[in-house]
Every structure is written in C-alpha cells, then in structure tokens.
Design a protein around this motif. Structure first.
Motif, short mmCIF file in Angstrom:
data_model
loop_
_atom_site.label_atom_id
_atom_site.label_comp_id
_atom_site.label_asym_id
_atom_site.label_seq_id
_atom_site.Cartn_x
_atom_site.Cartn_y
_atom_site.Cartn_z
N ARG A 187 0.83 -1.20 0.00
CA ARG A 187 0.00 0.00 0.00
C ARG A 187 0.87 1.26 0.00
O ARG A 187 0.86 2.05 0.96
CB ARG A 187 -0.95 0.01 1.20
N PRO A 188 1.66 1.46 -1.05
CA PRO A 188 2.49 2.68 -1.11
C PRO A 188 1.62 3.93 -1.14
O PRO A 188 0.51 3.90 -1.65
CB PRO A 188 3.26 2.50 -2.43
N ARG A 189 2.14 5.01 -0.57
CA ARG A 189 1.35 6.24 -0.43
C ARG A 189 1.05 6.91 -1.77
O ARG A 189 -0.01 7.50 -1.96
CB ARG A 189 2.08 7.21 0.48
N ASN A 190 2.01 6.87 -2.69
CA ASN A 190 1.78 7.47 -4.01
C ASN A 190 2.62 6.75 -5.04
O ASN A 190 3.38 5.83 -4.72
CB ASN A 190 2.06 8.98 -3.99
N SER A 191 2.49 7.16 -6.28
CA SER A 191 3.14 6.43 -7.37
C SER A 191 4.66 6.51 -7.29
O SER A 191 5.36 5.60 -7.71
CB SER A 191 2.67 6.94 -8.73
N ARG A 192 5.20 7.60 -6.73
CA ARG A 192 6.66 7.71 -6.60
C ARG A 192 7.17 6.70 -5.59
O ARG A 192 8.22 6.07 -5.82
CB ARG A 192 7.04 9.14 -6.19
N VAL A 193 6.47 6.54 -4.49
CA VAL A 193 6.87 5.52 -3.51
C VAL A 193 6.82 4.14 -4.15
O VAL A 193 7.74 3.33 -3.98
CB VAL A 193 5.97 5.57 -2.26
N ALA A 194 5.76 3.86 -4.89
CA ALA A 194 5.64 2.56 -5.56
C ALA A 194 6.81 2.32 -6.49
O ALA A 194 7.36 1.21 -6.58
CB ALA A 194 4.32 2.50 -6.34
N GLU A 195 7.24 3.37 -7.18
CA GLU A 195 8.39 3.25 -8.09
C GLU A 195 9.66 2.98 -7.32
O GLU A 195 10.46 2.12 -7.69
CB GLU A 195 8.52 4.54 -8.90
N LEU A 196 9.87 3.70 -6.21
CA LEU A 196 11.11 3.58 -5.45
C LEU A 196 11.23 2.23 -4.75
O LEU A 196 12.34 1.75 -4.53
CB LEU A 196 11.21 4.71 -4.43
N VAL A 197 10.11 1.61 -4.37
CA VAL A 197 10.19 0.32 -3.70
C VAL A 197 10.10 -0.84 -4.69
O VAL A 197 10.04 -2.00 -4.30
CB VAL A 197 9.12 0.17 -2.59
N GLY A 198 10.10 -0.52 -5.98
CA GLY A 198 10.22 -1.55 -7.00
C GLY A 198 9.00 -2.40 -7.23
O GLY A 198 9.11 -3.58 -7.57
N ILE A 199 7.81 -1.81 -7.07
CA ILE A 199 6.59 -2.57 -7.33
C ILE A 199 6.42 -2.73 -8.84
O ILE A 199 6.39 -1.75 -9.58
CB ILE A 199 5.36 -1.86 -6.71
N ASN A 200 6.31 -3.98 -9.30
CA ASN A 200 6.25 -4.25 -10.73
C ASN A 200 4.91 -3.85 -11.35
O ASN A 200 4.87 -3.19 -12.38
CB ASN A 200 6.50 -5.74 -11.01
N ASN A 201 3.84 -4.27 -10.72
CA ASN A 201 2.52 -4.09 -11.31
C ASN A 201 1.89 -2.78 -10.83
O ASN A 201 1.06 -2.75 -9.93
CB ASN A 201 1.63 -5.29 -10.99
N LYS A 202 2.32 -1.70 -11.45
CA LYS A 202 1.81 -0.36 -11.16
C LYS A 202 1.20 0.21 -12.43
O LYS A 202 1.86 0.25 -13.49
CB LYS A 202 2.92 0.56 -10.66
N PHE A 203 -0.06 0.63 -12.33
CA PHE A 203 -0.78 1.09 -13.52
C PHE A 203 -1.51 2.39 -13.20
O PHE A 203 -1.44 2.90 -12.08
CB PHE A 203 -1.79 0.02 -13.96
N GLU A 204 -2.20 2.92 -14.19
CA GLU A 204 -2.98 4.14 -14.00
C GLU A 204 -4.41 3.91 -14.46
O GLU A 204 -4.68 3.03 -15.29
CB GLU A 204 -2.35 5.31 -14.76
N GLY A 205 -5.31 4.67 -13.88
CA GLY A 205 -6.72 4.55 -14.23
C GLY A 205 -7.49 5.75 -13.73
O GLY A 205 -6.91 6.75 -13.31
N VAL A 206 -8.80 5.66 -13.78
CA VAL A 206 -9.67 6.73 -13.29
C VAL A 206 -10.63 6.13 -12.27
O VAL A 206 -11.25 5.09 -12.52
CB VAL A 206 -10.46 7.36 -14.46
N PHE A 207 -10.74 6.79 -11.12
CA PHE A 207 -11.53 6.25 -10.01
C PHE A 207 -12.76 7.13 -9.76
O PHE A 207 -12.66 8.35 -9.68
CB PHE A 207 -10.68 6.20 -8.74
N THR A 208 -13.91 6.48 -9.64
CA THR A 208 -15.15 7.19 -9.31
C THR A 208 -16.02 6.30 -8.43
O THR A 208 -16.47 5.23 -8.87
CB THR A 208 -15.94 7.56 -10.59
N ALA A 209 -16.22 6.74 -7.19
CA ALA A 209 -17.18 6.10 -6.28
C ALA A 209 -17.07 4.58 -6.25
O ALA A 209 -18.04 3.87 -6.51
CB ALA A 209 -18.60 6.52 -6.67
N GLY A 210 -15.88 4.08 -5.91
CA GLY A 210 -15.71 2.64 -5.76
C GLY A 210 -15.45 1.89 -7.03
O GLY A 210 -15.29 0.66 -7.01
#
Length: 368
Positions: free
Chosen positions: A228-251
């Motif tokens: 559960r990294p705080r933001n995408s930069r943290v996810a990048e720095l801790v080497g999480i492979n499966n990081k993607f982007e999307g759009v979130f609305t109400a669940g």
C-alpha cells in the motif's frame, strides 16, 4: 525513544519526521543522493538542519526555528550515538582492541578497564582472538565487527548504521544479520539503518521510511509499504512491478486503455473522476487456461526461471499493459505456459490499492 523532525531547504534539502522506539530497527531507503546519510549525520550532530528538533530518551539534542535560530545543538560527543560508517573508519595504526578503546577514553579513566571492556565487546562480536591484529590483517567482515564493537563500546542511546553491509560478501552479510538481530534483543535501543537494498530493509526492519530528494515520503512496516504505497513515486522507489494508471469514481476503477472496471474499496478521500495510480500484490493475481466473465485475455511474452520460481511477463490484449506474475515451476507446467501462448488473467479488485498521482516530493509527509 528517538524523535526526529527536521526541515532544511539548502544546501541539501531535508524534510524528515520519524520516531524510533527502543528495540526497533528503522530503515531509511531511497536512491543515491536522496539524503539518507545526511539524515544520519544530522542526528549524530555532524551537521545541523535549519529548523527542527531531535530528541532522544527525553533529552533535546537539537532544536532550531525560523524565528529563534538554533537554540540547542549538542556536540557529537554529547549525543551518545553509536555510528557505524560505511567504510568502517578504523584507525589503521591501531590494533582491533585499541580501536574499540577509543570511545572509552573520556568515560573510563583506567587503561586496564578500557582494555577489559573493549575485549568484552570483541568477544561479543565473536572475534575476541583477533584483538591484537591490525585492520589490514582483518577481512572486511572482521573489520565490520570491530567497527560495530567500537560503536557500541560506550553504551550509546541510539545506534546509527550507514550501509554497513554493502561492502561485504553474501555469507558474511548473513552472519552479520544474525549478530545484529541478537544485539537488538540485548541492547534495547533505537537503531536506524541506511540501506539501498530493499530486500535487506524488508528482512531487518520493523518500519521503513522512503526518502527521495531529501523528503520522507512514507513511513510504514515493510508489508504495508510494499502493498500500500502512499503514491506512485513511492511505488516506483520500492520496485513494485505491477503499477498502472486509471480513473476512479465512487468505488469503481477503470483501467486506462481498457473497458475493464474493478470494484475497489476506498477511504472516501478521492473525488469522482480522478486519475489515480494503482498497484496489485502478487496474491491478487491468478492465471487460467479458460475464460471467465471477469478474466482478462493476455499473451505470455516471456518466462524467466529462477530456481523453482518462474517470473512470467504477460501482455494484455486490450490496453497493451505489461503484467508481471510469479508462479512455481509446477504451476507453469500445469498451465503449459510458453511464450506467445494466450491465457486468462484474473485480478482481485478487493486487493487493488489506489493512490493519488502526486509530485515526486510530496510535502504532506505523513498525511493519510
């Protein structure tokens, strides 16, 4: 307990807010030049921040504000820190025993008592028989143990470790891990470890703080940090492979480039129609040879075997996303996986973690 809250703009930016309780090992990780060593040096009193406060065991070691400037700044000798440097910094003209005696000169007047205490620490490090050897007669691991004995000889209130295992071979490193684990139990003091090795931090640390360009981005136990990294930069720095982007609305999370929509649990802090980053842990992925109502069609790009574990690169047909999946050799055989084969990926929306797309240096250091 060690409490550190520092702020500095130049010449080396530093915004850090951490606590470390007795018996805890707290790791600082981040890329080269991120400010990890600067943080340790500031805690030890080898340099000062522009503003902030350092408190250890109820005593203020450093305090400064924009208005009053520096009001308290104990010297390194007054701060009761054990500091283990990356290159050990042993005096080459002194024996192992004499090196360990150095921090005892001010507190133990008797030469014989100093030698006895130093010998006890060398014995504790498992190198008592090497007391008369000079540093150039010791291996890297043995020098490391002498340096650690010296750092602990005056019974410091905190122990600071600056990449102590980076210059030694793997078997020696494993042995020193065990030594450090035992010391943690016996000493019951806060320990701060600077390392660039995430596996090492995961293995040794109770909590990890990720630092980037002088800013502490997130502090968390290893499991939470990696899932559960705080933001995408943290996810990048801790080497999480499966990081993607999307759009979130109400669940509901829509994966960019795909029609796929996931039901995702959120704390209600993300406004509707917000672009987000998201990650999925390994246990949120599964692969099947047959299609289901919720599966995503993928093609096997590459299979890399590492012992009994295989790392499989999958490419989604819709959206052209690369997904990394790890499986046992038996699972690969059961699914008859091979390059260019089509199969079906299941993603557990309940295990998806979404994050805001924030700048690299997030000034909201520890907001939830």
């Amino acid at each position: 307990m060690l409490k550190v809250k520092l702020s500095q703009v130049s010449p080396n930016p530093l915004q850090l807010n951490i606590e470390c309780i007795p018996g805890e090992l707290h790791a600082l990780v981040g890329p080269s030049g991120s400010g990890k060593t600067t943080a340790l040096r500031t805690i030890a009193g080898l340099s000062n921040a522009q503003t902030g406060k350092i408190e250890c065991d109820g005593n203020i070691w450093f305090e400064a504000s924009d208005i009053g400037g520096i009001t308290t700044a104990l010297s390194p000798a007054q701060r009761s820190c054990g500091f283990l440097f990356q290159q050990y910094a042993l005096f080459p003209h002194l024996s192992a025993l004499e090196n360990v005696c150095i921090p005892l000169y001010n507190s133990v007047p008797s030469l014989e008592e100093r030698k006895a205490l130093a010998q006890q620490w060398l014995d504790r490090m498992g190198i008592g028989e090497l007391a008369k050897r000079m540093p150039n007669q010791l291996s890297g691991g043995q020098q490391q143990r002498v340096a650690l004995a010296r750092a602990l000889a005056r019974s410091p209130k905190i122990l600071l470790l600056d990449e102590p295992f980076s210059a030694i071979d793997a078997p020696t490193r494993q042995s020193l891990y065990k030594t450090l684990a035992q010391l943690r139990k016996d000493l019951n003091i806060p320990i701060l470890l600077v390392t660039h090795d995430l596996r090492e931090a995961d293995l040794l640390a109770d909590r990890i703080t990720v630092i980037d360009q002088g800013v502490g981005l997130q502090t968390a136990p290893p499991k939470i940090l990696f899932e559960r990294p705080r933001n995408s930069r943290v996810a990048e720095l801790v080497g999480i492979n499966n990081k993607f982007e999307g759009v979130f609305t109400a669940g509901k999370l829509r994966w960019n480039g795909c029609q796929r929509v996931f039901d995702v649990v959120d704390k209600g802090k993300i406004p509707p129609n917000t672009p987000v980053a998201w990650v999925i842990p390994a246990d949120g992925l599964s692969l099947s040879a047959t299609q289901s109502a919720t599966s995503i069609e993928v093609m096997v790009e590459q299979i890399s075997a590492i012992g009994q574990i295989a790392v499989i690169q999958l490419r989604t047909i819709e959206g052209n996303h690369m997904v990394t999946w790890e499986a046992s050799a038996a699972e690969v055989k059961r699914l008859s996986l091979e390059a260019n084969k089509m199969c079906h990926l299941e993603i557990d929306g309940g295990k998806i973690h979404i994050m805001p797309l924030r700048p690299i240096n997030d000034p909201r250091l520890f907001s939830n």
